[in-house]
Design a protein around this motif. Structure first.
Motif, PDB file in Angstrom:
ATOM      1  N   ARG A  30       8.015   1.119  15.577  1.00 38.76           N
ATOM      2  CA  ARG A  30       6.582   0.844  15.454  1.00 38.76           C
ATOM      3  C   ARG A  30       5.770   1.988  16.049  1.00 38.76           C
ATOM      4  N   VAL A  31       4.592   2.216  15.481  1.00 40.32           N
ATOM      5  CA  VAL A  31       3.694   3.239  16.000  1.00 40.32           C
ATOM      6  C   VAL A  31       2.502   2.557  16.667  1.00 40.32           C
ATOM      7  N   ASN A  32       1.860   3.287  17.557  1.00 37.67           N
ATOM      8  CA  ASN A  32       0.677   2.769  18.233  1.00 37.67           C
ATOM      9  C   ASN A  32      -0.489   2.770  17.247  1.00 37.67           C
ATOM     10  N   ILE A  33      -0.986   1.599  16.936  1.00 36.50           N
ATOM     11  CA  ILE A  33      -2.059   1.464  15.954  1.00 36.50           C
ATOM     12  C   ILE A  33      -3.305   2.215  16.403  1.00 36.50           C
ATOM     13  N   GLU A  34      -3.610   2.176  17.697  1.00 31.61           N
ATOM     14  CA  GLU A  34      -4.826   2.834  18.184  1.00 31.61           C
ATOM     15  C   GLU A  34      -4.764   4.350  18.038  1.00 31.61           C
ATOM     16  N   THR A  35      -3.570   4.932  18.134  1.00 35.03           N
ATOM     17  CA  THR A  35      -3.445   6.376  17.944  1.00 35.03           C
ATOM     18  C   THR A  35      -3.761   6.740  16.494  1.00 35.03           C
ATOM     19  N   VAL A  36      -3.259   5.946  15.564  1.00 27.99           N
ATOM     20  CA  VAL A  36      -3.567   6.169  14.149  1.00 27.99           C
ATOM     21  C   VAL A  36      -5.061   5.982  13.914  1.00 27.99           C
ATOM     22  N   MET A  37      -5.650   4.943  14.502  1.00 27.41           N
ATOM     23  CA  MET A  37      -7.085   4.683  14.349  1.00 27.41           C
ATOM     24  C   MET A  37      -7.909   5.847  14.904  1.00 27.41           C
ATOM     25  N   LYS A  38      -7.497   6.377  16.047  1.00 26.45           N
ATOM     26  CA  LYS A  38      -8.206   7.511  16.647  1.00 26.45           C
ATOM     27  C   LYS A  38      -8.163   8.714  15.705  1.00 26.45           C
ATOM     28  N   ASN A  39      -7.003   8.976  15.118  1.00 25.64           N
ATOM     29  CA  ASN A  39      -6.865  10.074  14.157  1.00 25.64           C
ATOM     30  C   ASN A  39      -7.738   9.837  12.925  1.00 25.64           C
ATOM     31  N   LEU A  40      -7.767   8.607  12.469  1.00 26.03           N
ATOM     32  CA  LEU A  40      -8.568   8.253  11.301  1.00 26.03           C
ATOM     33  C   LEU A  40     -10.052   8.492  11.575  1.00 26.03           C
ATOM     34  N   ARG A  41     -10.505   8.123  12.758  1.00 29.93           N
ATOM     35  CA  ARG A  41     -11.921   8.265  13.115  1.00 29.93           C
ATOM     36  C   ARG A  41     -12.369   9.722  13.230  1.00 29.93           C
ATOM     37  N   LYS A  42     -11.430  10.639  13.314  1.00 31.74           N
ATOM     38  CA  LYS A  42     -11.777  12.067  13.377  1.00 31.74           C
ATOM     39  C   LYS A  42     -12.219  12.586  12.005  1.00 31.74           C
ATOM     40  N   ARG A  43     -11.941  11.836  10.969  1.00 34.36           N
ATOM     41  CA  ARG A  43     -12.315  12.210   9.609  1.00 34.36           C
ATOM     42  C   ARG A  43     -13.621  11.512   9.233  1.00 34.36           C
ATOM     43  N   PRO A  44     -14.351  12.049   8.260  1.00 32.50           N
ATOM     44  CA  PRO A  44     -15.581  11.373   7.817  1.00 32.50           C
ATOM     45  C   PRO A  44     -15.284   9.961   7.312  1.00 32.50           C
ATOM     46  N   ALA A  45     -16.183   9.042   7.590  1.00 30.57           N
ATOM     47  CA  ALA A  45     -15.991   7.635   7.211  1.00 30.57           C
ATOM     48  C   ALA A  45     -15.743   7.469   5.720  1.00 30.57           C
ATOM     49  N   SER A  46     -16.339   8.336   4.908  1.00 26.40           N
ATOM     50  CA  SER A  46     -16.157   8.228   3.460  1.00 26.40           C
ATOM     51  C   SER A  46     -14.725   8.515   3.034  1.00 26.40           C
ATOM     52  N   GLU A  47     -13.933   9.148   3.908  1.00 30.55           N
ATOM     53  CA  GLU A  47     -12.532   9.464   3.595  1.00 30.55           C
ATOM     54  C   GLU A  47     -11.554   8.414   4.105  1.00 30.55           C
ATOM     55  N   HIS A  48     -11.985   7.525   4.985  1.00 34.39           N
ATOM     56  CA  HIS A  48     -11.069   6.622   5.678  1.00 34.39           C
ATOM     57  C   HIS A  48     -10.193   5.803   4.751  1.00 34.39           C
ATOM     58  N   ARG A  49     -10.788   5.090   3.825  1.00 31.60           N
ATOM     59  CA  ARG A  49     -10.013   4.188   2.960  1.00 31.60           C
ATOM     60  C   ARG A  49      -8.970   4.964   2.160  1.00 31.60           C
ATOM     61  N   ARG A  50      -9.385   6.040   1.532  1.00 32.74           N
ATOM     62  CA  ARG A  50      -8.467   6.824   0.694  1.00 32.74           C
ATOM     63  C   ARG A  50      -7.367   7.458   1.537  1.00 32.74           C
ATOM     64  N   LEU A  51      -7.738   8.053   2.661  1.00 30.71           N
ATOM     65  CA  LEU A  51      -6.756   8.703   3.532  1.00 30.71           C
ATOM     66  C   LEU A  51      -5.730   7.706   4.042  1.00 30.71           C
ATOM     67  N   LEU A  52      -6.188   6.564   4.542  1.00 30.49           N
ATOM     68  CA  LEU A  52      -5.258   5.573   5.080  1.00 30.49           C
ATOM     69  C   LEU A  52      -4.386   4.976   3.976  1.00 30.49           C
ATOM     70  N   ASN A  53      -4.989   4.593   2.867  1.00 30.63           N
ATOM     71  CA  ASN A  53      -4.201   4.019   1.764  1.00 30.63           C
ATOM     72  C   ASN A  53      -3.129   4.986   1.280  1.00 30.63           C
ATOM     73  N   ARG A  54      -3.523   6.208   1.038  1.00 33.20           N
ATOM     74  CA  ARG A  54      -2.569   7.177   0.497  1.00 33.20           C
ATOM     75  C   ARG A  54      -1.546   7.608   1.545  1.00 33.20           C
ATOM     76  N   GLY A  55      -1.990   7.777   2.788  1.00 32.03           N
ATOM     77  CA  GLY A  55      -1.068   8.191   3.846  1.00 32.03           C
ATOM     78  C   GLY A  55      -0.022   7.132   4.146  1.00 32.03           C
ATOM     79  N   VAL A  56      -0.449   5.884   4.250  1.00 32.52           N
ATOM     80  CA  VAL A  56       0.478   4.780   4.514  1.00 32.52           C
ATOM     81  C   VAL A  56       1.417   4.582   3.322  1.00 32.52           C
ATOM     82  N   ALA A  57       0.869   4.627   2.112  1.00 29.68           N
ATOM     83  CA  ALA A  57       1.714   4.467   0.918  1.00 29.68           C
ATOM     84  C   ALA A  57       2.756   5.584   0.848  1.00 29.68           C
TER      85      ALA A  57
END
Length: 153
Positions: free
Chosen positions: A91-118
């Protein structure tokens, strides 16, 4: 039929700009709860793979494979998993992933997370198919069945 005319906005008056229609090509914003759920689904897949690999290949094998998957993430998604480490259960620390996600523009979050996790889940399926025997692979796939629906994809 509706006629939409596009003109140069440089010469438009303030009132014309105020009544203008604007288009937003970004998808709906990704909420924190939805983002955490997606990472948790990824964690479930990882934990299942670690358990299966450790059983077949020996303790520690699964964790090291998950870590290699995270570190080998293609450049487009690498920022999502920068500094992310898999624990013994995979398992990975969810907050670390969230922190990394927040470094990107909000408009990229959904696409980045969906594609990265997939991407990382697909690569974990490939590892499982290479390293598990047939009964182990079947059990693994049965356990993670429906992960795409749980990701909301």
């Amino acid at each position: 039929n509706i006629l939409v005319e596009m003109e140069d906005a440089e010469n438009a008056t303030r009132s014309e700009l105020a009544s203008a229609v604007s288009l937003n090509f970004a998808g709906p914003k990704l909420g924190d709860e939805d983002a955490r759920r997606k990472v948790e689904v990824m964690n479930e897949v990882f934990a299942t793979m670690v358990s299966a690999l450790d059983k077949v290949r020996g303790p520690g094998r699964g964790q090291s494979r998950v870590q290699l998957l995270l570190e080998g993430t293609p450049g487009a998604f690498a920022t999502l998993f920068k500094g992310v480490e898999a624990d013994q259960a995979g398992r990975v620390n969810i907050e670390t992933v969230m922190k990394n996600l927040r470094k990107r523009p909000a408009s990229e979050h959904r696409r980045l997370l969906n594609r990265g996790v997939a991407d990382v889940i697909e690569r974990s399926l490939s590892v499982a198919s290479e390293e598990l025997d047939e009964p182990g692979l079947e059990a693994f796939l049965e356990h993670i069945a429906g992960y795409q629906q749980r990701l909301g994809m």
